[in-house]
Design an enzyme around this catalytic site. Structure first.
Site, PDB file in Angstrom:
ATOM      1  N   ARG A   1      18.784  31.487  51.490  1.00  0.00           N
ATOM      2  CA  ARG A   1      18.097  32.507  50.694  1.00  0.00           C
ATOM      3  C   ARG A   1      17.794  33.692  51.607  1.00  0.00           C
ATOM      4  O   ARG A   1      17.077  33.543  52.596  1.00  0.00           O
ATOM      5  CB  ARG A   1      16.796  31.919  50.124  1.00  0.00           C
ATOM      6  CG  ARG A   1      16.009  32.934  49.380  1.00  0.00           C
ATOM      7  CD  ARG A   1      14.753  32.386  48.708  1.00  0.00           C
ATOM      8  NE  ARG A   1      14.102  33.529  48.121  1.00  0.00           N
ATOM      9  CZ  ARG A   1      12.830  33.847  48.294  1.00  0.00           C
ATOM     10  NH1 ARG A   1      12.014  33.073  48.961  1.00  0.00           N
ATOM     11  NH2 ARG A   1      12.344  34.952  47.766  1.00  0.00           N
TER      12      ARG A   1
ATOM     13  N   HIS B   1      12.397  41.968  48.337  1.00  0.00           N
ATOM     14  CA  HIS B   1      11.445  41.285  49.211  1.00  0.00           C
ATOM     15  C   HIS B   1      10.707  42.387  49.981  1.00  0.00           C
ATOM     16  O   HIS B   1      10.750  42.454  51.204  1.00  0.00           O
ATOM     17  CB  HIS B   1      12.165  40.300  50.124  1.00  0.00           C
ATOM     18  CG  HIS B   1      11.284  39.229  50.709  1.00  0.00           C
ATOM     19  ND1 HIS B   1      11.550  37.878  50.600  1.00  0.00           N
ATOM     20  CD2 HIS B   1      10.126  39.307  51.423  1.00  0.00           C
ATOM     21  CE1 HIS B   1      10.619  37.175  51.224  1.00  0.00           C
ATOM     22  NE2 HIS B   1       9.741  38.026  51.738  1.00  0.00           N
TER      23      HIS B   1
ATOM     24  N   GLU C   1       7.423  37.074  45.293  1.00  0.00           N
ATOM     25  CA  GLU C   1       5.961  37.130  45.342  1.00  0.00           C
ATOM     26  C   GLU C   1       5.353  38.439  44.828  1.00  0.00           C
ATOM     27  O   GLU C   1       4.730  39.179  45.600  1.00  0.00           O
ATOM     28  CB  GLU C   1       5.468  36.880  46.773  1.00  0.00           C
ATOM     29  CG  GLU C   1       5.869  35.536  47.326  1.00  0.00           C
ATOM     30  CD  GLU C   1       5.250  35.243  48.712  1.00  0.00           C
ATOM     31  OE1 GLU C   1       4.472  36.082  49.204  1.00  0.00           O
ATOM     32  OE2 GLU C   1       5.545  34.177  49.270  1.00  0.00           O
TER      33      GLU C   1
ATOM     34  N   ASN D   1       6.870  29.453  45.803  1.00  0.00           N
ATOM     35  CA  ASN D   1       6.537  29.556  47.222  1.00  0.00           C
ATOM     36  C   ASN D   1       5.172  28.916  47.406  1.00  0.00           C
ATOM     37  O   ASN D   1       4.196  29.325  46.753  1.00  0.00           O
ATOM     38  CB  ASN D   1       6.452  31.017  47.675  1.00  0.00           C
ATOM     39  CG  ASN D   1       7.797  31.737  47.613  1.00  0.00           C
ATOM     40  OD1 ASN D   1       8.800  31.158  47.208  1.00  0.00           O
ATOM     41  ND2 ASN D   1       7.812  32.992  48.020  1.00  0.00           N
TER      42      ASN D   1
ATOM     43  N   TYR E   1       2.279  27.619  50.253  1.00  0.00           N
ATOM     44  CA  TYR E   1       1.784  27.543  51.632  1.00  0.00           C
ATOM     45  C   TYR E   1       0.463  26.793  51.731  1.00  0.00           C
ATOM     46  O   TYR E   1       0.299  25.931  52.573  1.00  0.00           O
ATOM     47  CB  TYR E   1       1.628  28.961  52.227  1.00  0.00           C
ATOM     48  CG  TYR E   1       2.975  29.572  52.512  1.00  0.00           C
ATOM     49  CD1 TYR E   1       3.613  29.337  53.713  1.00  0.00           C
ATOM     50  CD2 TYR E   1       3.638  30.336  51.551  1.00  0.00           C
ATOM     51  CE1 TYR E   1       4.879  29.850  53.977  1.00  0.00           C
ATOM     52  CE2 TYR E   1       4.901  30.860  51.806  1.00  0.00           C
ATOM     53  CZ  TYR E   1       5.513  30.611  53.016  1.00  0.00           C
ATOM     54  OH  TYR E   1       6.765  31.100  53.269  1.00  0.00           O
TER      55      TYR E   1
ATOM     56  N   GLU F   1      10.090  28.827  49.105  1.00  0.00           N
ATOM     57  CA  GLU F   1       9.497  28.977  50.438  1.00  0.00           C
ATOM     58  C   GLU F   1       8.456  27.893  50.639  1.00  0.00           C
ATOM     59  O   GLU F   1       7.671  27.588  49.730  1.00  0.00           O
ATOM     60  CB  GLU F   1       8.776  30.323  50.617  1.00  0.00           C
ATOM     61  CG  GLU F   1       9.683  31.502  50.753  1.00  0.00           C
ATOM     62  CD  GLU F   1       8.912  32.805  50.996  1.00  0.00           C
ATOM     63  OE1 GLU F   1       7.789  32.756  51.554  1.00  0.00           O
ATOM     64  OE2 GLU F   1       9.438  33.856  50.613  1.00  0.00           O
TER      65      GLU F   1
HETATM   66  O1  IFM Z   1       6.844  35.663  55.795  1.00  0.00           O
HETATM   67  C1  IFM Z   1       6.319  35.524  54.502  1.00  0.00           C
HETATM   68  C2  IFM Z   1       7.405  35.808  53.475  1.00  0.00           C
HETATM   69  O2  IFM Z   1       7.972  37.059  53.660  1.00  0.00           O
HETATM   70  C3  IFM Z   1       6.826  35.752  52.092  1.00  0.00           C
HETATM   71  N1  IFM Z   1       6.068  34.526  51.884  1.00  0.00           N
HETATM   72  C4  IFM Z   1       5.127  34.143  52.880  1.00  0.00           C
HETATM   73  C5  IFM Z   1       5.784  34.143  54.245  1.00  0.00           C
HETATM   74  C6  IFM Z   1       4.799  33.682  55.326  1.00  0.00           C
HETATM   75  O3  IFM Z   1       3.650  34.456  55.335  1.00  0.00           O
END
Ligand code: IFM
Length: 461
Positions: A79, A123, A168, A301, A303, A364
């Site tokens: 990706r 992006h 995002e 995504n 985290y 992600e």
């Molecule tokens: O690096 C970023 C990415 O560009 C978008 N999502 C979160 C990642 C980590 O912060």
């Protein structure tokens, strides 16, 4: 100690992700125009370590070696994002053929290596000339995006089988326009709300364009989503939950899945003065139908979660991340994100049962840890390895619950320019020496290679 082997579905897509500004460099080469990130990073004081993406991982010149590295890791998919100002230096109008050729060569190189390309169209590197005309706050930028999507897909649509429109939109809205920590560095809530709508609208307008130019391809959008978890004292947390779930998740998911903008969040914004009393004045007839254009997959995504504490005042939406509960019982990555693998399962189940996307890809997931090469040149990033393993185990539990999870993209293939943090945060499964541009697969990358080869992994019991 017994261990259990977690096998993934046969056609599971194992990938890694990057984005143009974070790795390409060559910011003013090959006919590329200036982007808002070029402008922002060149503005003193914007980036924590004073760095820029001017060179980054020099991927623009080293892409072929990078594809070889991906092949060596056994990746099934990659990706990446297309830099809009490389294709259209002024945002619309005159096309830069050298830019199209770059991505065309990359796509061919990937396919030759047996790696499926998953390009993302946006992006975050908006052409600066469009920002000069109002950027995403202006509806004409959404029109320009549809033109850009048309040009890219007419050139790559014969070979690309998976398209991601945006990455995002929450981050673009909040970090770029509400709190100003990202380009273009604006701090204006009413503008941010307008921006969020134009981002979603441009996605909706791009979907039929991509379908026309890339017959049979799958199309989706990548959202960063946050599971909300009650903190230690969870009495009275429900109104906080509703509010922040609306702010982080439902504001984007609801309109994409045909439910319009959530009325409770609109009411909150009117009350807070972010919207006029008559509400969403920037939404025009037909917009909501366009945004809800059916897609083939949702990119998630993930985290970290948001931990809710009832004592946080509801007006604190400008600083929602302070809601992360700094409890000693939790682990944090170098970037201060709480490590909470089960959040991925929660999120996937919730999205599946509430919105029912046909397919989900984790577009992600990853962690920033700064471990570098030891004396023997080996990068022993055990914390990242464990992070990836635990999150994949969580994703596996979601598959067992019936979630149509089709693939996983680790963020990131290699260390790169982490936006306002510069090079201080390293997310790669491959170490990058920014002085020499040497790449070294970290232990996590070698572990991931084995996972891909075996289509699963043994979870220590
Ligand atoms: O690096 C970023 C990415 O560009 C978008 N999502 C979160 C990642 C980590 O912060």
């Amino acid at each position: 100690m017994s261990s259990q082997f977690l096998a993934f579905p046969d056609d599971f897509v194992w990938g890694a992700a990057t984005s143009a500004y974070q790795i390409e460099g060559a910011w003013d080469e090959g006919g590329k125009g200036e982007s808002i990130w070029d402008r922002f990073a060149h503005t003193p004081g914007s980036i924590l370590d004073g760095s820029t993406g001017d060179v980054a991982c020099d991927h623009y010149h080293r892409w072929s070696g990078d594809v070889a590295l991906m092949k060596e890791l056994g990746l099934k998919a990659y990706r990446f994002s297309v830099s809009w100002p490389r294709i259209l230096p002024s945002g619309r109008g005159k096309v830069n053929q050298a830019g199209l050729d770059f991505y065309s060569r990359l796509v061919d190189g990937l396919l030759e290596a047996g790696i499926e390309p998953f390009p993302t169209l946006y992006h975050w590197d908006l052409p600066q000339s469009l920002q000069n005309e109002g950027g995403w706050a202006s509806r004409s930028t959404a029109e320009a995006f549809a033109e850009y999507a048309d040009i890219v897909s007419r050139h790559l649509g014969d070979r690309v089988k998976h398209w991601i429109t945006h990455n995002e939109p929450w981050t673009v809205t909040v970090m770029g326009h509400q709190n100003g920590s990202h380009a273009p560095g604006l701090r204006d809530y009413p503008t941010a709300l307008k921006v969020s709508h134009h981002l979603l609208l441009s996605h909706g307008w791009a979907v039929p364009v991509l379908r026309r130019n890339s017959p049979g391809a799958e199309i989706g959008i990548a959202l960063v989503l946050f599971p909300l978890v009650p903190g230690p004292s969870n009495t009275g947390v429900l109104p906080v939950f509703r509010k922040f779930d609306g702010y982080f998740n439902r504001w984007f998911l609801d309109p994409l899945y045909g439910r319009r903008y959530p009325a409770d969040v609109v009411a909150d914004h009117i009350e807070a003065g972010h919207l006029p009393p008559d509400g969403l004045t920037f939404v025009e007839p037909g917009d909501l139908e366009a945004i809800a254009a059916p897609t083939d997959f949702l990119g998630v995504n993930y985290y970290c979660p948001v931990i809710l504490r009832s004592e946080v005042p509801l007006e604190s939406e400008n600083e929602p991340l302070i809601l992360l509960y700094p409890g000693p019982e939790y682990e944090y990555t170098n970037m201060g994100m709480m490590v909470y693998p089960d959040g991925l399962r929660q999120l996937l189940n919730r999205v599946h049962f509430e919105y029912q996307p046909g397919k989900i890809y984790i577009t992600e997931n990853g962690a920033s840890y700064s471990d570098g090469p030891d004396r023997d040149g080996r990068v022993q990033d055990q914390r990242r390895l464990k992070f990836l393993r635990d999150h994949l185990a969580s994703a596996h539990r979601a598959i067992e619950c019936g979630v149509p999870l089709a693939g996983y993209f680790v963020w990131s293939l290699m260390d790169n320019f982490e936006w306002n943090f510069g090079y201080a945060q390293r997310f790669g499964i491959v170490w990058v020496d920014y002085g020499t541009q040497q790449r070294i697969p970290k232990d996590s990358g070698l572990w991931y290679k084995q996972v891909i080869a075996e289509n699963g992994f043994a979870m220590p019991g």
